[in-house]
Enzyme design. Structure first.
Site, mmCIF file in Angstrom:
data_model
loop_
_atom_site.group_PDB
_atom_site.id
_atom_site.type_symbol
_atom_site.label_atom_id
_atom_site.label_comp_id
_atom_site.label_asym_id
_atom_site.label_seq_id
_atom_site.Cartn_x
_atom_site.Cartn_y
_atom_site.Cartn_z
ATOM 1 N N ARG A 252 0.829 -1.207 0.000
ATOM 2 C CA ARG A 252 0.000 0.000 0.000
ATOM 3 C C ARG A 252 0.870 1.266 0.000
ATOM 4 N NH1 ARG A 252 -5.260 0.081 2.004
ATOM 5 N NH2 ARG A 252 -4.871 1.861 3.352
ATOM 6 N N TYR B 270 -10.089 -4.753 2.460
ATOM 7 C CA TYR B 270 -9.395 -3.592 3.025
ATOM 8 C C TYR B 270 -9.515 -2.419 2.041
ATOM 9 C CZ TYR B 270 -5.251 -1.500 5.445
ATOM 10 O OH TYR B 270 -4.374 -0.715 6.142
ATOM 11 N N ASP C 168 -10.143 1.324 0.623
ATOM 12 C CA ASP C 168 -10.126 2.741 0.948
ATOM 13 C C ASP C 168 -11.444 3.355 0.485
ATOM 14 O OD1 ASP C 168 -7.651 2.997 2.201
ATOM 15 O OD2 ASP C 168 -6.594 3.052 0.291
ATOM 16 N N ARG D 108 -9.378 -6.552 12.963
ATOM 17 C CA ARG D 108 -8.655 -5.807 13.990
ATOM 18 C C ARG D 108 -9.582 -4.711 14.453
ATOM 19 N NH1 ARG D 108 -4.884 -7.701 16.889
ATOM 20 N NH2 ARG D 108 -3.743 -5.752 17.209
ATOM 21 N N ARG E 195 9.793 5.731 -3.136
ATOM 22 C CA ARG E 195 10.165 6.683 -4.194
ATOM 23 C C ARG E 195 11.612 7.114 -4.060
ATOM 24 N NH1 ARG E 195 5.681 10.066 -2.265
ATOM 25 N NH2 ARG E 195 3.807 9.301 -3.327
ATOM 26 N N GLU F 145 -4.109 6.348 18.819
ATOM 27 C CA GLU F 145 -4.809 5.194 18.257
ATOM 28 C C GLU F 145 -4.103 3.916 18.689
ATOM 29 O OE1 GLU F 145 -5.885 5.855 14.113
ATOM 30 O OE2 GLU F 145 -5.521 3.735 13.725
ATOM 31 N N ARG G 149 -0.321 5.553 16.409
ATOM 32 C CA ARG G 149 -0.152 6.900 15.868
ATOM 33 C C ARG G 149 -0.883 7.932 16.717
ATOM 34 N NH1 ARG G 149 -2.913 5.308 10.000
ATOM 35 N NH2 ARG G 149 -4.712 4.265 10.856
HETATM 36 P P1 FAD Z 1 -18.638 1.756 7.237
HETATM 37 O O1 FAD Z 1 -18.167 3.151 7.282
HETATM 38 O O2 FAD Z 1 -18.108 0.795 8.247
HETATM 39 O O3 FAD Z 1 -20.231 1.773 7.295
HETATM 40 C C1 FAD Z 1 -20.996 0.654 7.603
HETATM 41 C C2 FAD Z 1 -22.144 1.127 8.476
HETATM 42 O O4 FAD Z 1 -23.049 0.039 8.662
HETATM 43 C C3 FAD Z 1 -21.692 1.564 9.860
HETATM 44 O O5 FAD Z 1 -22.160 2.869 10.136
HETATM 45 C C4 FAD Z 1 -22.317 0.529 10.785
HETATM 46 O O6 FAD Z 1 -22.699 1.070 12.048
HETATM 47 C C5 FAD Z 1 -23.537 0.094 9.984
HETATM 48 N N1 FAD Z 1 -24.030 -1.236 10.344
HETATM 49 C C6 FAD Z 1 -23.317 -2.379 10.451
HETATM 50 N N2 FAD Z 1 -24.130 -3.397 10.807
HETATM 51 C C7 FAD Z 1 -25.369 -2.884 10.903
HETATM 52 C C8 FAD Z 1 -26.639 -3.443 11.260
HETATM 53 N N3 FAD Z 1 -26.764 -4.724 11.578
HETATM 54 N N4 FAD Z 1 -27.716 -2.640 11.279
HETATM 55 C C9 FAD Z 1 -27.616 -1.300 10.969
HETATM 56 N N5 FAD Z 1 -26.436 -0.728 10.647
HETATM 57 C C10 FAD Z 1 -25.325 -1.511 10.598
HETATM 58 N N6 FAD Z 1 -9.907 5.219 3.635
HETATM 59 C C11 FAD Z 1 -9.337 6.176 2.874
HETATM 60 O O7 FAD Z 1 -9.633 6.280 1.682
HETATM 61 N N7 FAD Z 1 -8.427 7.071 3.420
HETATM 62 C C12 FAD Z 1 -8.058 7.008 4.717
HETATM 63 O O8 FAD Z 1 -7.251 7.818 5.176
HETATM 64 C C13 FAD Z 1 -8.640 5.991 5.539
HETATM 65 N N8 FAD Z 1 -8.305 5.890 6.841
HETATM 66 C C14 FAD Z 1 -8.876 4.931 7.617
HETATM 67 C C15 FAD Z 1 -8.514 4.877 8.955
HETATM 68 C C16 FAD Z 1 -9.094 3.917 9.780
HETATM 69 C C17 FAD Z 1 -8.696 3.855 11.221
HETATM 70 C C18 FAD Z 1 -10.048 3.007 9.241
HETATM 71 C C19 FAD Z 1 -10.680 1.976 10.119
HETATM 72 C C20 FAD Z 1 -10.403 3.060 7.906
HETATM 73 C C21 FAD Z 1 -9.824 4.017 7.077
HETATM 74 N N9 FAD Z 1 -10.179 4.138 5.734
HETATM 75 C C22 FAD Z 1 -9.586 5.103 4.948
HETATM 76 C C23 FAD Z 1 -11.198 3.240 5.118
HETATM 77 C C24 FAD Z 1 -12.600 3.829 5.174
HETATM 78 O O9 FAD Z 1 -12.987 4.004 6.508
HETATM 79 C C25 FAD Z 1 -13.559 2.856 4.489
HETATM 80 O O10 FAD Z 1 -13.147 2.573 3.180
HETATM 81 C C26 FAD Z 1 -14.997 3.373 4.421
HETATM 82 O O11 FAD Z 1 -15.368 4.133 5.524
HETATM 83 C C27 FAD Z 1 -15.920 2.182 4.302
HETATM 84 O O12 FAD Z 1 -17.259 2.579 4.123
HETATM 85 P P2 FAD Z 1 -18.417 1.514 4.294
HETATM 86 O O13 FAD Z 1 -19.686 2.218 3.993
HETATM 87 O O14 FAD Z 1 -18.080 0.290 3.554
HETATM 88 O O15 FAD Z 1 -18.339 1.057 5.823
HETATM 89 N N1 UDP Z 2 3.213 0.713 7.909
HETATM 90 C C1 UDP Z 2 4.403 0.627 8.595
HETATM 91 N N2 UDP Z 2 4.907 1.746 9.186
HETATM 92 C C2 UDP Z 2 4.288 2.934 9.121
HETATM 93 C C3 UDP Z 2 3.074 3.033 8.406
HETATM 94 C C4 UDP Z 2 2.547 1.894 7.824
HETATM 95 O O1 UDP Z 2 4.976 -0.448 8.692
HETATM 96 O O2 UDP Z 2 4.799 3.919 9.687
HETATM 97 C C5 UDP Z 2 2.660 -0.525 7.317
HETATM 98 C C6 UDP Z 2 1.730 -1.258 8.283
HETATM 99 O O3 UDP Z 2 1.883 -2.652 8.063
HETATM 100 C C7 UDP Z 2 0.376 -0.805 7.844
HETATM 101 C C8 UDP Z 2 0.566 -0.748 6.331
HETATM 102 O O4 UDP Z 2 1.900 -0.243 6.169
HETATM 103 O O5 UDP Z 2 -0.629 -1.714 8.223
HETATM 104 C C9 UDP Z 2 -0.411 0.117 5.590
HETATM 105 O O6 UDP Z 2 -0.339 1.408 6.112
HETATM 106 P P1 UDP Z 2 -1.525 2.449 5.947
HETATM 107 O O7 UDP Z 2 -1.055 3.763 6.464
HETATM 108 O O8 UDP Z 2 -2.013 2.366 4.558
HETATM 109 O O9 UDP Z 2 -2.599 1.825 6.945
HETATM 110 P P2 UDP Z 2 -4.047 2.358 7.422
HETATM 111 O O10 UDP Z 2 -4.036 3.861 7.310
HETATM 112 O O11 UDP Z 2 -5.033 1.685 6.523
HETATM 113 O O12 UDP Z 2 -4.127 1.907 8.833
#
Ligand code: FAD
Ligand code: UDP
Length: 368
Positions: free
Chosen positions: A171, A347, A349, A248, A175, A299, A279
Site C-alpha cells: 500500500r 481492506y 479505501d 482488527r 520513491r 490510536e 499513531r
Molecule cells: P462503514 O463506514 O463501516 O459503514 C458501515 C455502516 O453500517 C456503519 O455505520 C455501521 O454502524 C452500519 N451497520 C453495520 N451493521 C449494521 C446493522 N446490523 N444494522 C444497521 N447498521 C449496521 N480510507 C481512505 O480512503 N483514506 C483514509 O485515510 C482511511 N483511513 C482509515 C482509517 C481507519 C482507522 C479506518 C478503520 C479506515 C480508514 N479508511 C480510509 C477506510 C474507510 O474508513 C472505508 O473505506 C470506508 O469508511 C468504508 O465505508 P463503508 O460504507 O463500507 O463502511
Molecule cells: N506501515 C508501517 N509503518 C508505518 C506506516 C505503515 O509499517 O509507519 C505498514 C503497516 O503494516 C500498515 C501498512 O503499512 O498496516 C499500511 O499502512 P496504511 O497507512 O495504509 O494503513 P491504514 O491507514 O489503513 O491503517
C-alpha cells in the site's frame, strides 16, 4: 413491497447507493445501528475542529469518475497527507522516499539510496515474497524494515510480520525522489465542512433510521424490501454460522489540549514496539486550523472480539478461505447485495468503496 431498497448502514457505501436510488425515483430507507450517519468517516465538531472519531481519513483517488462523484456533495481542501514516523527520539518522513533515506543513512543521491537498499536486501532477497517481512526487505532493505515497519506492523496487526500477507506493505509508495506525499493519487483532500456534512448531503431527502439494528429484525426488513443492500459484517448477517471472520479493532484516546499546536503535523506514527499506540492524530492540521486549542487522538490497535467495532478485515489465507464460504452463502440470498468494507470483507479505501458502489448502482440500473 414497501421499499424498493432497504439499505443497511449509513456509511459511504450505503449513503452513495441511497443517493443514487433516491435520484432514480426509488423508495428507500437507510437503517443505521449507530446514533449517527457517516459510518467510520464520521467527523464531529470539537472546539471548532472537525474530529475524525474513528481514525484519520484522507480522501485520495486516481479515479476521475469517483472524484467527480464525491465532489457533488461538498468542497475539498488541498490537504496532502505527509505523515512522520517517530522512532527512538528521531523523526523520519513517510512514505519511504529520498527524505527517509537521507535521514536513515545520510545518502544524498538516488543511486546511493538504491545501492544501500540493494546491499541490504541482497543477503535476504526472495523472488516471490511469501509474507510481509520478505516483501518489506525486498522493497526497502533491513534498516527501514527494522526501524519503520516491523514494530508498527506488529502492533497494528497483532502478529509477526512473517505471518502477514505481503500486499499490506505494498500500500505504501517507495520513491527515489524527495516527495513526502503518502499517496500516489491524482486527487486528494479533506472535505472542508467535514465528512459528516458530505454524507448528510448524500442522504438529503432519504429516510434514515438511526439506532436501528437490522439484524434485530432481519426477517421483517427482508419482507418489506424488493432489494436489500447490506454493508455490515458478512459473517454477522449469517449469524456467524461458520464462525467469526477475523478483524482488527481499535481504541481511540482523545484529548482536548490547551495549546494551539501539539505536534506540528496531522499524523505522527510511533513505530517502536514498546510504545503502545500506533499513531497520534492532531485533527486541526487536516484543515489548516487556527483554533486556540487542539484535539489529539492516540490510536491503539487491538484484537477484535464479538461486540467490538470491526475496523480492519485481516486478509490472510485462512480468513480469505472462510470469507469464500460466507460469500457462497451470500450468492444464495437473491435479493441481498453485500457491499462496502465489511460486506465484502476487503481492506477498501474510501475511493474503492465508492467505485464499487457506482459499479453496483450501474448493474441495478441506477445511473449517475
Ligand atoms: P462503514 O463506514 O463501516 O459503514 C458501515 C455502516 O453500517 C456503519 O455505520 C455501521 O454502524 C452500519 N451497520 C453495520 N451493521 C449494521 C446493522 N446490523 N444494522 C444497521 N447498521 C449496521 N480510507 C481512505 O480512503 N483514506 C483514509 O485515510 C482511511 N483511513 C482509515 C482509517 C481507519 C482507522 C479506518 C478503520 C479506515 C480508514 N479508511 C480510509 C477506510 C474507510 O474508513 C472505508 O473505506 C470506508 O469508511 C468504508 O465505508 P463503508 O460504507 O463500507 O463502511
Ligand atoms: N506501515 C508501517 N509503518 C508505518 C506506516 C505503515 O509499517 O509507519 C505498514 C503497516 O503494516 C500498515 C501498512 O503499512 O498496516 C499500511 O499502512 P496504511 O497507512 O495504509 O494503513 P491504514 O491507514 O489503513 O491503517
Amino acid at each position: 413491497m414497501k421499499y424498493d431498497y432497504v439499505i443497511v448502514g449509513a456509511g459511504l457505501y450505503g449513503a452513495s447507493l441511497a443517493y443514487l436510488a433516491k435520484k432514480a425515483g426509488k423508495r428507500c430507507i437507510v437503517l443505521e445501528k449507530r446514533s449517527h450517519i457517516a459510518g467510520n468517516i464520521y467527523t464531529e465538531n470539537v472546539e471548532g475542529i472537525a474530529v475524525h472519531r474513528y481514525g484519520a481519513h484522507i480522501f485520495h483517488t486516481n479515479d476521475k469518475k469517483v472524484w467527480e462523484f464525491i465532489n457533488l456533495f461538498g468542497e475539498f481542501n488541498s490537504y496532502i497527507n505527509s505523515p512522520l514516523a517517530y522512532y527512538k527520539g528521531k523523526l523520519y518522513n513517510l512514505p519511504f522516499n529520498m527524505n527517509t533515506f537521507y535521514q536513515m543513512w545520510g545518502v544524498i543521491r538516488p543511486e546511493e539510496a538504491k545501492a544501500k537498499i540493494e546491499e541490504q536486501r541482497k543477503a535476504r532477497y526472495v523472488t516471490e515474497p511469501r509474507n510481509l517481512e520478505e516483501q518489506a526487505i525486498n522493497l526497502v532493505g533491513s534498516d527501514i524494515y527494522e526501524v519503520l515497519i516491523k514494530g508498527y506492523t506488529e502492533k497494528q496487526w497483532g502478529r509477526p510480520c512473517t505471518e502477514l500477507p505481503p500486499e499490506i506493505i505494498k500500500r505504501l509508495p517507495v520513491r527515489f525522489i524527495f516527495d513526502n506525499n503518502y499517496f500516489n493519487a491524482r486527487y486528494q483532500g479533506i472535505p472542508v465542512q467535514g465528512y459528516t456534512a458530505l454524507v448528510a448531503a448524500m442522504l438529503e431527502g432519504v429516510e434514515v433510521r438511526l439506532e436501528t439494528d437490522f439484524l434485530a429484525d432481519k426477517q421483517k426488513w427482508l419482507s418489506e424490501a424488493e432489494r436489500l443492500i447490506y454493508t455490515g459484517p458478512i459473517d454477522a448477517y449469517f449469524d456467524y454460522e461458520y464462525g467469526p471472520l477475523e478483524y482488527r479493532s481499535l481504541r481511540f484516546e482523545t484529548e482536548v489540549l490547551d495549546t494551539d499546536n501539539y505536534q506540528g503535523n496531522a499524523v505522527i506514527n510511533y513505530t517502536e514496539r514498546e510504545i503502545p499506540y500506533t499513531r497520534i492524530i492532531e485533527h486541526k492540521h487536516f484543515a489548516f486550523g487556527q483554533q486556540p486549542k487542539t484535539v489529539i487522538t492516540r490510536e491503539y490497535s487491538k484484537t477484535w472480539q464479538l461486540g467490538d467495532e470491526p475496523y480492519y478485515p485481516v486478509g490472510n489465507t485462512e480468513n480469505q478461505a472462510l470469507y469464500s464460504r460466507y460469500h457462497a452463502l451470500a450468492e444464495r440470498e437473491r435479493k441481498v447485495i453485500f457491499g462496502g468494507r465489511l460486506g465484502e470483507y476487503k481492506y477498501y479505501d474510501m475511493d474503492q468503496v465508492l467505485a464499487r458502489a457506482l459499479e453496483t448502482a450501474s448493474t441495478l440500473g441506477l445511473g449517475l
